[in-house]
Write a protein that holds these residues in place. Structure first.
Motif, PDB file in Angstrom:
ATOM      1  N   LYS A 137       0.812  -1.220   0.000  1.00 45.11           N
ATOM      2  CA  LYS A 137       0.000   0.000   0.000  1.00 45.11           C
ATOM      3  C   LYS A 137       0.850   1.276   0.000  1.00 45.11           C
ATOM      4  CE  LYS A 137      -3.648  -2.377  -0.244  1.00 45.11           C
ATOM      5  NZ  LYS A 137      -4.102  -2.642  -1.621  1.00 45.11           N
ATOM      6  N   ARG A 138       2.188   1.132   0.098  1.00 40.84           N
ATOM      7  CA  ARG A 138       3.046   2.313  -0.047  1.00 40.84           C
ATOM      8  C   ARG A 138       3.014   2.821  -1.485  1.00 40.84           C
ATOM      9  NH1 ARG A 138       8.678   0.181   2.174  1.00 40.84           N
ATOM     10  NH2 ARG A 138       8.081  -1.488   0.724  1.00 40.84           N
ATOM     11  N   ILE A 139       2.592   1.955  -2.398  1.00 41.41           N
ATOM     12  CA  ILE A 139       2.433   2.348  -3.803  1.00 41.41           C
ATOM     13  C   ILE A 139       1.061   3.002  -3.946  1.00 41.41           C
ATOM     14  CG2 ILE A 139       2.328   1.536  -6.177  1.00 41.41           C
ATOM     15  CD1 ILE A 139       4.058  -0.917  -5.096  1.00 41.41           C
ATOM     16  N   LYS A 140       1.035   4.279  -4.312  1.00 39.65           N
ATOM     17  CA  LYS A 140      -0.211   5.049  -4.330  1.00 39.65           C
ATOM     18  C   LYS A 140      -0.918   5.010  -5.679  1.00 39.65           C
ATOM     19  CE  LYS A 140       0.508   6.127  -0.085  1.00 39.65           C
ATOM     20  NZ  LYS A 140      -0.214   5.322   0.932  1.00 39.65           N
ATOM     21  N   LYS A 141      -0.139   4.911  -6.755  1.00 38.01           N
ATOM     22  CA  LYS A 141      -0.730   4.818  -8.099  1.00 38.01           C
ATOM     23  C   LYS A 141       0.190   3.977  -8.974  1.00 38.01           C
ATOM     24  CE  LYS A 141      -3.281   9.209  -8.224  1.00 38.01           C
ATOM     25  NZ  LYS A 141      -3.538  10.453  -8.984  1.00 38.01           N
ATOM     26  N   LEU A 142      -0.400   3.343  -9.996  1.00 40.03           N
ATOM     27  CA  LEU A 142       0.345   2.464 -10.898  1.00 40.03           C
ATOM     28  C   LEU A 142       0.086   2.855 -12.346  1.00 40.03           C
ATOM     29  CD1 LEU A 142       1.972  -0.159 -11.579  1.00 40.03           C
ATOM     30  CD2 LEU A 142      -0.210  -1.396 -11.407  1.00 40.03           C
ATOM     31  N   VAL A 143       1.173   2.911 -13.121  1.00 39.78           N
ATOM     32  CA  VAL A 143       1.090   3.072 -14.579  1.00 39.78           C
ATOM     33  C   VAL A 143       1.797   1.871 -15.186  1.00 39.78           C
ATOM     34  CG1 VAL A 143       1.728   4.482 -16.574  1.00 39.78           C
ATOM     35  CG2 VAL A 143       1.197   5.595 -14.379  1.00 39.78           C
ATOM     36  N   THR A 144       1.109   1.121 -16.045  1.00 43.21           N
ATOM     37  CA  THR A 144       1.795   0.052 -16.766  1.00 43.21           C
ATOM     38  C   THR A 144       1.901   0.430 -18.241  1.00 43.21           C
ATOM     39  OG1 THR A 144      -0.278  -1.214 -16.896  1.00 43.21           O
ATOM     40  CG2 THR A 144       1.299  -1.832 -15.181  1.00 43.21           C
ATOM     41  N   MET A 145       3.011  -0.023 -18.822  1.00 41.12           N
ATOM     42  CA  MET A 145       3.444   0.434 -20.149  1.00 41.12           C
ATOM     43  C   MET A 145       3.801  -0.805 -20.976  1.00 41.12           C
ATOM     44  SD  MET A 145       6.884   2.725 -20.623  1.00 41.12           S
ATOM     45  CE  MET A 145       7.322   3.518 -22.161  1.00 41.12           C
ATOM     46  N   GLY A 146       2.902  -1.205 -21.863  1.00 41.44           N
ATOM     47  CA  GLY A 146       3.159  -2.408 -22.661  1.00 41.44           C
ATOM     48  C   GLY A 146       3.364  -3.630 -21.787  1.00 41.44           C
ATOM     49  N   SER A 147       2.578  -3.739 -20.699  1.00 37.71           N
ATOM     50  CA  SER A 147       2.804  -4.798 -19.712  1.00 37.71           C
ATOM     51  C   SER A 147       2.310  -6.159 -20.192  1.00 37.71           C
ATOM     52  CB  SER A 147       2.097  -4.451 -18.400  1.00 37.71           C
ATOM     53  OG  SER A 147       2.249  -5.497 -17.454  1.00 37.71           O
ATOM     54  N   THR A 148       3.041  -7.189 -19.776  1.00 34.57           N
ATOM     55  CA  THR A 148       2.572  -8.550 -19.974  1.00 34.57           C
ATOM     56  C   THR A 148       1.496  -8.876 -18.954  1.00 34.57           C
ATOM     57  OG1 THR A 148       3.254 -10.865 -20.138  1.00 34.57           O
ATOM     58  CG2 THR A 148       4.358  -9.533 -18.460  1.00 34.57           C
ATOM     59  N   SER A 149       0.601  -9.784 -19.304  1.00 34.44           N
ATOM     60  CA  SER A 149      -0.438 -10.231 -18.368  1.00 34.44           C
ATOM     61  C   SER A 149      -0.099 -11.597 -17.781  1.00 34.44           C
ATOM     62  CB  SER A 149      -1.798 -10.294 -19.070  1.00 34.44           C
ATOM     63  OG  SER A 149      -1.753 -11.231 -20.147  1.00 34.44           O
ATOM     64  N   LEU A 263       5.870   8.178 -27.574  1.00 38.79           N
ATOM     65  CA  LEU A 263       6.352   8.190 -26.196  1.00 38.79           C
ATOM     66  C   LEU A 263       5.928   9.481 -25.495  1.00 38.79           C
ATOM     67  CD1 LEU A 263       7.844   6.542 -24.096  1.00 38.79           C
ATOM     68  CD2 LEU A 263       9.995   7.512 -24.919  1.00 38.79           C
ATOM     69  N   GLN A 264       5.881  10.576 -26.241  1.00 36.73           N
ATOM     70  CA  GLN A 264       5.368  11.840 -25.694  1.00 36.73           C
ATOM     71  C   GLN A 264       3.906  11.667 -25.277  1.00 36.73           C
ATOM     72  OE1 GLN A 264       7.049  15.360 -26.478  1.00 36.73           O
ATOM     73  NE2 GLN A 264       5.806  15.872 -24.712  1.00 36.73           N
ATOM     74  N   LYS A 265       3.140  10.971 -26.116  1.00 37.41           N
ATOM     75  CA  LYS A 265       1.731  10.704 -25.774  1.00 37.41           C
ATOM     76  C   LYS A 265       1.642   9.870 -24.501  1.00 37.41           C
ATOM     77  CE  LYS A 265       0.126  10.758 -30.588  1.00 37.41           C
ATOM     78  NZ  LYS A 265      -0.342   9.892 -31.708  1.00 37.41           N
ATOM     79  N   PHE A 266       2.509   8.856 -24.408  1.00 42.92           N
ATOM     80  CA  PHE A 266       2.527   8.036 -23.197  1.00 42.92           C
ATOM     81  C   PHE A 266       2.810   8.897 -21.967  1.00 42.92           C
ATOM     82  CE2 PHE A 266       5.146   6.179 -19.915  1.00 42.92           C
ATOM     83  CZ  PHE A 266       4.304   5.196 -19.426  1.00 42.92           C
ATOM     84  N   CYS A 267       3.876   9.702 -22.039  1.00 38.76           N
ATOM     85  CA  CYS A 267       4.274  10.530 -20.894  1.00 38.76           C
ATOM     86  C   CYS A 267       3.157  11.488 -20.495  1.00 38.76           C
ATOM     87  CB  CYS A 267       5.541  11.301 -21.213  1.00 38.76           C
ATOM     88  SG  CYS A 267       7.023  10.291 -21.328  1.00 38.76           S
ATOM     89  N   ASN A 268       2.541  12.135 -21.479  1.00 43.79           N
ATOM     90  CA  ASN A 268       1.471  13.094 -21.181  1.00 43.79           C
ATOM     91  C   ASN A 268       0.282  12.415 -20.515  1.00 43.79           C
ATOM     92  OD1 ASN A 268       2.940  15.228 -22.204  1.00 43.79           O
ATOM     93  ND2 ASN A 268       2.000  15.149 -24.233  1.00 43.79           N
ATOM     94  N   ALA A 269      -0.064  11.223 -21.016  1.00 38.77           N
ATOM     95  CA  ALA A 269      -1.182  10.484 -20.421  1.00 38.77           C
ATOM     96  C   ALA A 269      -0.844  10.044 -18.995  1.00 38.77           C
ATOM     97  CB  ALA A 269      -1.526   9.277 -21.288  1.00 38.77           C
ATOM     98  N   ALA A 270       0.382   9.587 -18.783  1.00 36.35           N
ATOM     99  CA  ALA A 270       0.792   9.139 -17.455  1.00 36.35           C
ATOM    100  C   ALA A 270       0.813  10.299 -16.469  1.00 36.35           C
ATOM    101  CB  ALA A 270       2.162   8.471 -17.522  1.00 36.35           C
ATOM    102  N   ILE A 271       1.362  11.438 -16.892  1.00 39.27           N
ATOM    103  CA  ILE A 271       1.434  12.609 -16.015  1.00 39.27           C
ATOM    104  C   ILE A 271       0.038  13.137 -15.696  1.00 39.27           C
ATOM    105  CG2 ILE A 271       2.149  15.045 -15.957  1.00 39.27           C
ATOM    106  CD1 ILE A 271       4.724  14.080 -17.487  1.00 39.27           C
ATOM    107  N   LYS A 272      -0.830  13.175 -16.679  1.00 39.55           N
ATOM    108  CA  LYS A 272      -2.214  13.606 -16.449  1.00 39.55           C
ATOM    109  C   LYS A 272      -2.887  12.690 -15.413  1.00 39.55           C
ATOM    110  CE  LYS A 272      -6.611  14.425 -18.864  1.00 39.55           C
ATOM    111  NZ  LYS A 272      -7.329  14.307 -20.163  1.00 39.55           N
ATOM    112  N   PHE A 273      -2.653  11.398 -15.550  1.00 42.35           N
ATOM    113  CA  PHE A 273      -3.221  10.428 -14.594  1.00 42.35           C
ATOM    114  C   PHE A 273      -2.645  10.650 -13.198  1.00 42.35           C
ATOM    115  CE2 PHE A 273      -2.314   6.343 -12.484  1.00 42.35           C
ATOM    116  CZ  PHE A 273      -3.618   5.936 -12.199  1.00 42.35           C
ATOM    117  N   LEU A 274      -1.339  10.826 -13.095  1.00 34.76           N
ATOM    118  CA  LEU A 274      -0.706  10.998 -11.781  1.00 34.76           C
ATOM    119  C   LEU A 274      -1.090  12.334 -11.138  1.00 34.76           C
ATOM    120  CD1 LEU A 274       2.872   9.589 -12.505  1.00 34.76           C
ATOM    121  CD2 LEU A 274       0.969   8.428 -11.350  1.00 34.76           C
ATOM    122  N   ASN A 275      -1.395  13.331 -11.968  1.00 32.12           N
ATOM    123  CA  ASN A 275      -1.759  14.651 -11.442  1.00 32.12           C
ATOM    124  C   ASN A 275      -3.164  14.681 -10.842  1.00 32.12           C
ATOM    125  OD1 ASN A 275       0.638  15.896 -12.117  1.00 32.12           O
ATOM    126  ND2 ASN A 275      -0.111  16.794 -14.028  1.00 32.12           N
TER     127      ASN A 275
END
Length: 276
Positions: A137-149, A263-275
């Motif tokens: 629970k120390r992890i507050k938010k998660l972003v996965t990037m091309g993750s395997t299932s 990759l810019q799209k990825f970063c922007n989406a991740a930052i928007k989510f984390l914000n």
């Protein structure tokens, strides 16, 4: 001004883990993102430093590290010079390593203490991050990037019987032309911890905010994996980047000083989510 600090931690079996922290010196106590690299990956691969700088410019501290058994060493952080370590790697070892890194971030002994961390996990590192997020629970938010299932998807299923018989399997690294050895201990680790290392089971247990980002043209880890993860945890957000490949346009080496468009799209989406 963007600054970078370097650290070495003692990882699994006492092997050193090199890490670096990128931050804007005006925001030394900014929220902390930990980046978890994938299979045959390392912290300084291709575009990873550009991503770190971009997150720092957008108000985050960005910590990335080499797993203790990823085949690099603190003296050779971008070459696979320690294939003995690589052959001994397991998913449980990587989970232990990630725990060590989170402990480092939380205890505040060498960097300003983080009250909690955000994880970004790429590819196999996405799977590791999913398991860890379900457990910690120390992890507050998660972003996965091309993750395997599934960790079993990292090699041909039909190879497992022969792999166990021979005790070792070699996987070609198409970039370096190295035959990368993997001992059967990797399979036995999955056999020994079937529930803990079941990524989809762990995905269903995650209660923290999570965004699943995947390129819809990913030929390394099919976008089907992202859909399976989202089915397992429908509360997570799902974003498929049109035309995006497994590294969102990143290559190694990468000579440009600007992020690839995907990759810019990825970063922007991740930052928007984390914000949020």
């Amino acid at each position: 001004m963007i600054k970078k600090e370097f650290f070495t931690l003692s990882g699994a079996k006492g092997r050193g883990m090199l890490m670096d922290l990128t931050y804007d010196e005006n925001f030394k106590d900014a929220p902390l993102v930990i980046f978890v690299h994938g299979f045959k990956g390392f912290k300084d691969w291709g575009t990873h430093n550009l991503v770190a700088n971009y997150f720092a410019q957008n108000g985050y501290r960005f910590l990335k590290f080499n797993f203790s058994h990823n085949g690099t060493t603190p003296d050779n952080p971008i070459d696979f010079t320690d294939l003995i370590a690589f052959s001994d790697n397991t998913f449980s070892i990587e989970l232990d390593d990630l725990n060590t890194v989170i402990d480092f971030a939380i205890n505040g002994s060498a960097i300003p203490r983080a009250n909690g961390v955000y994880l970004i996990g790429h590819s196999m590192g996405g799977g590791i991050s999913i398991v860890k997020t379900a457990e910690d629970k120390r992890i507050k938010k998660l972003v996965t990037m091309g993750s395997t299932s599934s960790f079993h998807n990292l090699w041909p299923k039909e190879a497992e019987k022969q792999w166990k018989l021979q005790g070792i399997m070699y996987m070609l690294n198409s970039r370096t032309n190295q035959q990368m050895p993997l001992k059967a201990g990797l399979l036995y680790d999955l056999d020994k911890h079937p529930e803990r290392l079941d990524i989809l089971k762990k995905a269903a247990e995650i209660t923290q905010p999570w965004i699943i980002i995947h390129g819809d043209a990913d030929n390394t880890v099919s976008p089907t994996h992202a859909k399976q993860l989202h089915t397992a945890q429908p509360h997570a957000e799902l974003l498929l980047i049109k035309g995006g490949d497994h590294t969102f346009g990143g290559t190694h080496p990468y000579a440009k000083n600007t992020l690839p468009a995907d990759l810019q799209k990825f970063c922007n989406a991740a930052i928007k989510f984390l914000n949020k």
